[in-house]
Design an enzyme around this catalytic site. Structure first.
Site, PDB file in Angstrom:
ATOM      1  N   SER A  93      39.556  37.423  35.958  1.00 22.09           N
ATOM      2  CA  SER A  93      39.404  38.255  34.764  1.00 22.09           C
ATOM      3  C   SER A  93      37.936  38.308  34.339  1.00 22.09           C
ATOM      4  CB  SER A  93      40.310  37.738  33.651  1.00 22.09           C
ATOM      5  OG  SER A  93      40.316  38.612  32.550  1.00 22.09           O
ATOM      6  N   HIS A 202      44.699  41.856  28.765  1.00 19.95           N
ATOM      7  CA  HIS A 202      45.464  42.545  29.817  1.00 19.95           C
ATOM      8  C   HIS A 202      46.791  43.094  29.293  1.00 19.95           C
ATOM      9  CE1 HIS A 202      42.519  41.000  32.620  1.00 19.95           C
ATOM     10  NE2 HIS A 202      42.777  39.772  32.227  1.00 19.95           N
TER      11      HIS A 202
END
Length: 225
Positions: A93, A202
């Site tokens: 990420s 997300h």
């Protein structure tokens, strides 16, 4: 011939004192932290070394703080192993931006600029749409997907990360996380752990950051690795 990859961590891996030994022992590490503070406008060194953890974990602070530590670790690894050239660079990420810097795609300054703006926009969205993230252990991605299809409870909840065969990260608002995590427990989840994050990364809850962040990215030069 063996190939080596480097992988940079993302949000949730932070702790008070991270990077302290490197920053205090090496002038180049200290200088990199100073640059990161100048670009971000935040007291990143103090946040990393002294906290409090609640302030460090705010996405506004955490994205530049953790990225600064990632870049320092990479800097020090290169100093220790000057001939080391990894075949691959990746990140979890937020760690993707550190990987881009390590691969020569982004400068250190541009990396810090991007993650600072990313944190700013995501904090804005997280304030408007509060939420969090949970790690579900003991169920496969197929089992989680099937449960989500049949989930009729309140709130927002989605799969955020597929970390391992039986470690799936879900993201959403509190009602969605509470309702779906209970459903997971009833269907065999061995453990559910709250992640150390301040927003529902997300997930649709932070999707409003995409347009503004895309505009920022368009101003940054990306080089061939």
């Amino acid at each position: 011939m063996k190939k080596t990859a480097i992988l940079f961590p993302g949000q949730g891996s932070q702790y008070i004192g991270m990077g302290q030994a490197l920053i205090e022992a090496d002038q180049e590490a200290a200088a990199l932290m100073e640059m990161a503070e100048e670009v971000s406008g935040f007291p990143l060194k103090k946040l990393c070394l002294e906290g409090p953890i609640e302030d460090l974990t705010r996405v506004l602070h955490l994205q530049p703080a953790l990225t600064a530590i990632n870049l320092i670790c990479w800097q020090q690894l290169k100093k220790a192993l000057p001939d080391f050239v990894p075949a691959y660079a990746g990140g979890h990420s937020l760690g993707e931006y550190s990987a881009l810097q390590a691969a020569g795609v982004l400068s250190a300054e541009d990396t810090m600029t991007l993650v600072t703006k990313r944190g700013e926009f995501m904090e804005r969205e997280g304030t408007a749409n509060p939420g969090g993230m949970l790690a579900v252990l003991g169920l496969t991605i197929e089992e989680i997907d099937n449960l989500l299809k049949s989930y009729t409870g309140a709130g927002v909840v989605v799969v955020a990360n597929h970390n391992a065969e039986q470690q799936i990260i879900i993201s959403g608002d509190q009602k969605g996380l509470d309702g779906f995590s209970e459903m997971c427990r009833e269907n065999g989840a061995k453990k559910i752990v709250a992640l150390k994050v301040s927003v529902a990364n997300h997930s649709p809850l932070v999707a409003g950051a995409v347009e503004d962040f895309s505009a920022c990215m368009a101003k940054i030069p990306f080089h061939t690795p």
